[in-house]
Design an enzyme around this catalytic site. Structure first.
Site, PDB file in Angstrom:
ATOM      1  N   CYS A 170       0.859  -1.180   0.000  1.00 55.19           N
ATOM      2  CA  CYS A 170       0.000   0.000   0.000  1.00 55.19           C
ATOM      3  C   CYS A 170       0.897   1.233   0.000  1.00 55.19           C
ATOM      4  O   CYS A 170       1.535   1.534   1.018  1.00 55.19           O
ATOM      5  CB  CYS A 170      -0.911   0.007   1.224  1.00 55.19           C
ATOM      6  SG  CYS A 170      -1.986   1.462   1.312  1.00 55.19           S
ATOM      7  N   HIS A 191      -2.476  -4.896 -10.501  1.00 58.22           N
ATOM      8  CA  HIS A 191      -3.121  -3.727 -11.114  1.00 58.22           C
ATOM      9  C   HIS A 191      -3.370  -3.996 -12.581  1.00 58.22           C
ATOM     10  O   HIS A 191      -2.505  -4.546 -13.275  1.00 58.22           O
ATOM     11  CB  HIS A 191      -2.220  -2.494 -10.989  1.00 58.22           C
ATOM     12  CG  HIS A 191      -2.016  -2.036  -9.573  1.00 58.22           C
ATOM     13  ND1 HIS A 191      -2.807  -1.091  -8.982  1.00 58.22           N
ATOM     14  CD2 HIS A 191      -1.122  -2.429  -8.624  1.00 58.22           C
ATOM     15  CE1 HIS A 191      -2.400  -0.907  -7.731  1.00 58.22           C
ATOM     16  NE2 HIS A 191      -1.384  -1.710  -7.486  1.00 58.22           N
ATOM     17  N   GLU A 212     -10.243   0.493  -6.370  1.00 62.86           N
ATOM     18  CA  GLU A 212      -9.355  -0.440  -5.682  1.00 62.86           C
ATOM     19  C   GLU A 212     -10.026  -1.779  -5.349  1.00 62.86           C
ATOM     20  O   GLU A 212     -11.188  -1.817  -4.937  1.00 62.86           O
ATOM     21  CB  GLU A 212      -8.841   0.175  -4.375  1.00 62.86           C
ATOM     22  CG  GLU A 212      -7.821   1.269  -4.559  1.00 62.86           C
ATOM     23  CD  GLU A 212      -7.057   1.560  -3.290  1.00 62.86           C
ATOM     24  OE1 GLU A 212      -6.841   0.621  -2.489  1.00 62.86           O
ATOM     25  OE2 GLU A 212      -6.670   2.739  -3.091  1.00 62.86           O
ATOM     26  N   CYS A 224      -4.185   5.960  -4.976  1.00 59.51           N
ATOM     27  CA  CYS A 224      -3.609   4.623  -4.783  1.00 59.51           C
ATOM     28  C   CYS A 224      -2.129   4.727  -5.160  1.00 59.51           C
ATOM     29  O   CYS A 224      -1.811   4.934  -6.339  1.00 59.51           O
ATOM     30  CB  CYS A 224      -4.339   3.625  -5.671  1.00 59.51           C
ATOM     31  SG  CYS A 224      -3.705   1.940  -5.578  1.00 59.51           S
ATOM     32  N   GLY A 228      -0.911   1.952  -7.301  1.00 56.97           N
ATOM     33  CA  GLY A 228      -1.535   2.115  -8.610  1.00 56.97           C
ATOM     34  C   GLY A 228      -0.867   3.186  -9.444  1.00 56.97           C
ATOM     35  O   GLY A 228      -0.687   3.040 -10.655  1.00 56.97           O
TER      36      GLY A 228
HETATM   37  N1  LIG Z   1      -6.578  -2.108  -2.491  1.00 58.46           N
HETATM   38  C1  LIG Z   1      -5.165  -2.507  -2.592  1.00 58.46           C
HETATM   39  C2  LIG Z   1      -4.384  -2.189  -1.301  1.00 58.46           C
HETATM   40  C3  LIG Z   1      -4.270  -0.676  -1.034  1.00 58.46           C
HETATM   41  C4  LIG Z   1      -3.408  -0.001  -2.055  1.00 58.46           C
HETATM   42  C5  LIG Z   1      -3.516   1.514  -2.139  1.00 58.46           C
HETATM   43  N2  LIG Z   1      -4.394   2.177  -1.254  1.00 58.46           N
HETATM   44  C6  LIG Z   1      -2.143   2.172  -2.229  1.00 58.46           C
HETATM   45  O1  LIG Z   1      -1.986   3.314  -1.757  1.00 58.46           O
HETATM   46  O2  LIG Z   1      -1.243   1.538  -2.842  1.00 58.46           O
HETATM   47  C7  LIG Z   1      -5.084  -4.020  -2.886  1.00 58.46           C
HETATM   48  O3  LIG Z   1      -5.991  -4.763  -2.479  1.00 58.46           O
HETATM   49  O4  LIG Z   1      -4.089  -4.421  -3.516  1.00 58.46           O
END
Ligand SMILES: N[C@H](CCC[C@H](N)C(=O)O)C(=O)O
Length: 294
Positions: free
Chosen positions: A77, A170, A220, A229, A232
């Site tokens: 994250c 992603h 997400e 993200c 992302g």
């Molecule tokens: N939803 C993402 C985790 C949070 C990633 C995001 N909030 C960031 O800042 O990288 C997943 O399940 O891979």
């Protein structure tokens, strides 16, 4: 029996989480997944995109675990890493401006920048992107190959995507305007249960504006549409370079709904560097079931 736990709510470009400090406090919670669902609820909880634990580590300076709004645990994250870095530095849990944070996708190097003694910007080395189909993962095809401009037909419309993992998966769709991207249609369909993505996928939409600038929006996995993200943003720059839409080895300003990140995929190291802000919103006490977390 509910117990009281101190928490800190923080955000990275509006991507907010509830942070529990398991270094300073003993966390005995039966289910972090259930706690994440509870604290994320804006009506019966605090309201957030999920829960992040700051924990001791035997292989890095500190450890981060991250749970999405739906309780699923993720391996990385980016916005969370910047906020963890801010928290542990400002709470003297590390003794240097540069330190390592253990995640389920490996140890990440973080470096904080100070302004009047507080952390106002963090750079994280997010490591190397994972490009092999079988490791992202994306189902079907040759597991050793990359996934670049792969066609995907949905309701008679053919979309193309590029897939990148930053420790978490992603799928990146290139659009001419992020404001009109099919984020609800593709995000709700692909993010959590679509067979092509066995572990789910974070669904991103990127509009390169130049070699040094891009717009990006995201639905997400496990949390839905968020303001930002970090992983992302990293994956979107990697995908744009793989699709030869921007050049490698120069910092790219990625404009997310909640603000900007600087992302650089370095030729020399093959690592992706992410730089951006981290903010503390509030501190408080959350009441949750106690005894024996996992
Ligand atoms: N939803 C993402 C985790 C949070 C990633 C995001 N909030 C960031 O800042 O990288 C997943 O399940 O891979």
């Amino acid at each position: 029996m509910k117990q009281a736990y101190p928490f800190t709510k923080m955000h990275g470009l509006g991507n907010c989480y509830i942070y529990l400090d398991g270094i300073t406090n003993d966390l005995e919670i039966p289910s972090y997944a259930e706690l994440s669902r509870q604290v994320s609820d804006p009506y019966k909880g605090i309201g957030s995109d999920g829960l992040i634990l700051i924990l001791p580590s035997d292989q890095a300076d500190v450890r981060m675990r991250i749970f999405n709004k739906d309780g699923s645990e993720a391996k990385n994250c980016g916005n969370g890493l910047r906020c963890v870095a801010k928290y542990v530095y400002e709470h003297q849990l590390v003794d240097s401006r540069s330190f390592t944070i253990e995640t389920l996708s490996g140890n990440k190097n973080a470096e904080v920048r100070l302004n009047d003694g507080l952390v106002d910007r963090v750079t994280v080395d997010m490591g190397e992107p994972i490009l092999e189909r079988g490791r992202i993962p994306v189902a079907g095809g040759n597991p050793d190959q990359t996934v670049i401009r792969e066609p995907l037909e949905i309701d008679g419309v053919t979309y193309t995507f590029t897939a990148v993992s930053m420790g978490n998966p992603h799928a990146l769709f290139f659009v001419d305007d992020v404001a009109t991207a099919p984020i609800h249609k593709l995000g709700s369909l692909l993010a959590d249960t679509y067979p092509l993505f066995p572990n789910g996928v974070n669904v991103g939409f990127i509009h390169p504006l130049s070699d040094h600038e891009a717009d990006y929006r995201v639905w997400e996995r496990g949390s839905g549409i968020t303001q930002a993200c970090g992983t992302g943003a990293c994956a979107s720059v990697v995908a744009a370079i793989l699709e030869s839409r921007i050049k490698k080895d120069c910092p790219v300003t990625v404009h997310l709904a909640g603000g900007d990140l600087s992302i650089e995929w370095q030729v020399t190291t093959n690592h992706v560097l992410m730089t951006g802000g981290a903010e503390t919103i509030c501190e408080g006490i959350v009441y949750a079931e106690g005894a024996g977390g996992k």
